[in-house]
Design a protein around this motif. Sequence first.
Motif, mmCIF file in Angstrom:
data_model
loop_
_atom_site.group_PDB
_atom_site.id
_atom_site.type_symbol
_atom_site.label_atom_id
_atom_site.label_comp_id
_atom_site.label_asym_id
_atom_site.label_seq_id
_atom_site.Cartn_x
_atom_site.Cartn_y
_atom_site.Cartn_z
ATOM 1 N N GLY A 180 18.443 -39.517 -0.745
ATOM 2 C CA GLY A 180 19.741 -38.977 -0.367
ATOM 3 C C GLY A 180 20.671 -40.089 0.049
ATOM 4 O O GLY A 180 20.236 -41.194 0.400
ATOM 5 N N ALA A 181 21.964 -39.799 0.026
ATOM 6 C CA ALA A 181 22.962 -40.800 0.377
ATOM 7 C C ALA A 181 22.922 -41.102 1.870
ATOM 8 O O ALA A 181 22.625 -40.239 2.684
ATOM 9 C CB ALA A 181 24.350 -40.333 -0.038
ATOM 10 N N GLY A 182 23.222 -42.317 2.226
ATOM 11 C CA GLY A 182 23.249 -42.745 3.625
ATOM 12 C C GLY A 182 24.606 -43.315 3.977
ATOM 13 O O GLY A 182 25.607 -42.985 3.333
ATOM 14 N N PRO A 183 24.642 -44.164 5.025
ATOM 15 C CA PRO A 183 23.478 -44.659 5.768
ATOM 16 C C PRO A 183 23.053 -43.699 6.880
ATOM 17 O O PRO A 183 23.851 -42.894 7.343
ATOM 18 C CB PRO A 183 23.993 -45.963 6.372
ATOM 19 N N TRP A 184 21.784 -43.788 7.288
ATOM 20 C CA TRP A 184 21.306 -42.987 8.406
ATOM 21 C C TRP A 184 21.932 -43.509 9.695
ATOM 22 O O TRP A 184 22.212 -44.686 9.840
ATOM 23 C CB TRP A 184 19.784 -43.002 8.477
ATOM 24 N N GLY B 143 17.519 -44.258 -1.424
ATOM 25 C CA GLY B 143 18.755 -43.791 -0.795
ATOM 26 C C GLY B 143 18.805 -44.163 0.674
ATOM 27 O O GLY B 143 17.774 -44.367 1.325
ATOM 28 N N GLY B 144 20.017 -44.222 1.231
ATOM 29 C CA GLY B 144 20.201 -44.736 2.581
ATOM 30 C C GLY B 144 20.046 -43.734 3.698
ATOM 31 O O GLY B 144 20.244 -44.077 4.866
ATOM 32 N N ASN B 145 19.674 -42.485 3.400
ATOM 33 C CA ASN B 145 19.582 -41.456 4.444
ATOM 34 C C ASN B 145 18.241 -41.512 5.161
ATOM 35 O O ASN B 145 17.398 -42.371 4.901
ATOM 36 C CB ASN B 145 19.805 -40.064 3.853
ATOM 37 N N GLN B 146 18.020 -40.575 6.074
ATOM 38 C CA GLN B 146 16.743 -40.430 6.765
ATOM 39 C C GLN B 146 15.995 -39.224 6.216
ATOM 40 O O GLN B 146 16.564 -38.146 6.055
ATOM 41 C CB GLN B 146 16.939 -40.241 8.277
#
Length: 244
Positions: A86-90, A127-130
Motif C-alpha cells: 500500500g502507499a505510504g509513508p507510514w 509500498g511505504g505503508n504499515q
Amino acid sequence: PRSTLFPYTTLFRSTVKAGTGSAFGKGGIVITNGGTLDVNAQDLTGETVMVSGSGVGGRGAIVSSGGQQIKALRNVTLAGDTTIGGAGPWNPGNNQNRWDIRAASTSSTNGCSLSTGGHPYKLTKTGGNQVSIVAADVDPKLGDIDIQQGLMGWETVTSSMGDPASNIIVRAGATLSFYNSTTLWNKHFILYGNGVGTNLYNWSGANVVIGPMQLNGDCVFWGGGTSLLLSNVVGGAGTLIKNG
C-alpha cells in the motif's frame, strides 16, 4: 458478482476496491493471476481471503487506500508466493493506508489466521505503508518474509513468523517492528541498513528475538518500549546503531 454456483468473488488482472464492509457478501475472496484487492479502509474481517501473486503492477495483491483500518482482515490463506502493501509513508500520528490482519482480541489468536496450507510460501511487503499481523495464528511452514518498503509489524500474541529455518529480510529504508509481543521471535534475521531509516523498531513492550541476526551496512535500531533482547548471534559485516 456472486451466485449460488460461484460463492467466491475472484479477482484477477485488475484492482477491485471495497466500497463497504459487506460488499463481497460472505462467500470469501480469491485473489490470483495478478489481481489486487484494495481494502479501502473497510472492515472485511467477515471474509475469508485466499491470495497469491504480486498484484497489479507488482504493487501488492492486497493493499489499502484511504484511512487507517486496523480491522481489515482476519483469515488469510496464501495459495502461493504473495506480495502485500500500500502507499505510504507510514506515520504513527496519521497512519494513512495502514491495514492489519488482526484477531478480535489482541490477547488471543482465536479465529485469526495467516495460513499457507502447510507450504513454504514467501511473503513480501512492498509500498511505504504499515501492515501489521496482530494476534494471528501463523502457519509454521511460512517461508521467507521480505520487507522491502514501509513497515511490517508483528504484535501481541501472534504465534510465530513461520518456519524458523527461513529468513526475514529487512531492506534498507524498510522497517520491522514489534509491539507488546509475548512471542520469542525465531527466524534468520537479515538486515540491510543505510544509517538513516530504522531497520528494527521496538515500538512498545519487552520484545525478544531468539533467531540469529546478520547485519549489512549501518543498521538502525529504535529503542522505544521497555526493552528489546537479542539472545542469539548478532554478526555480519555491518554496524548496529541504537537510537531512542
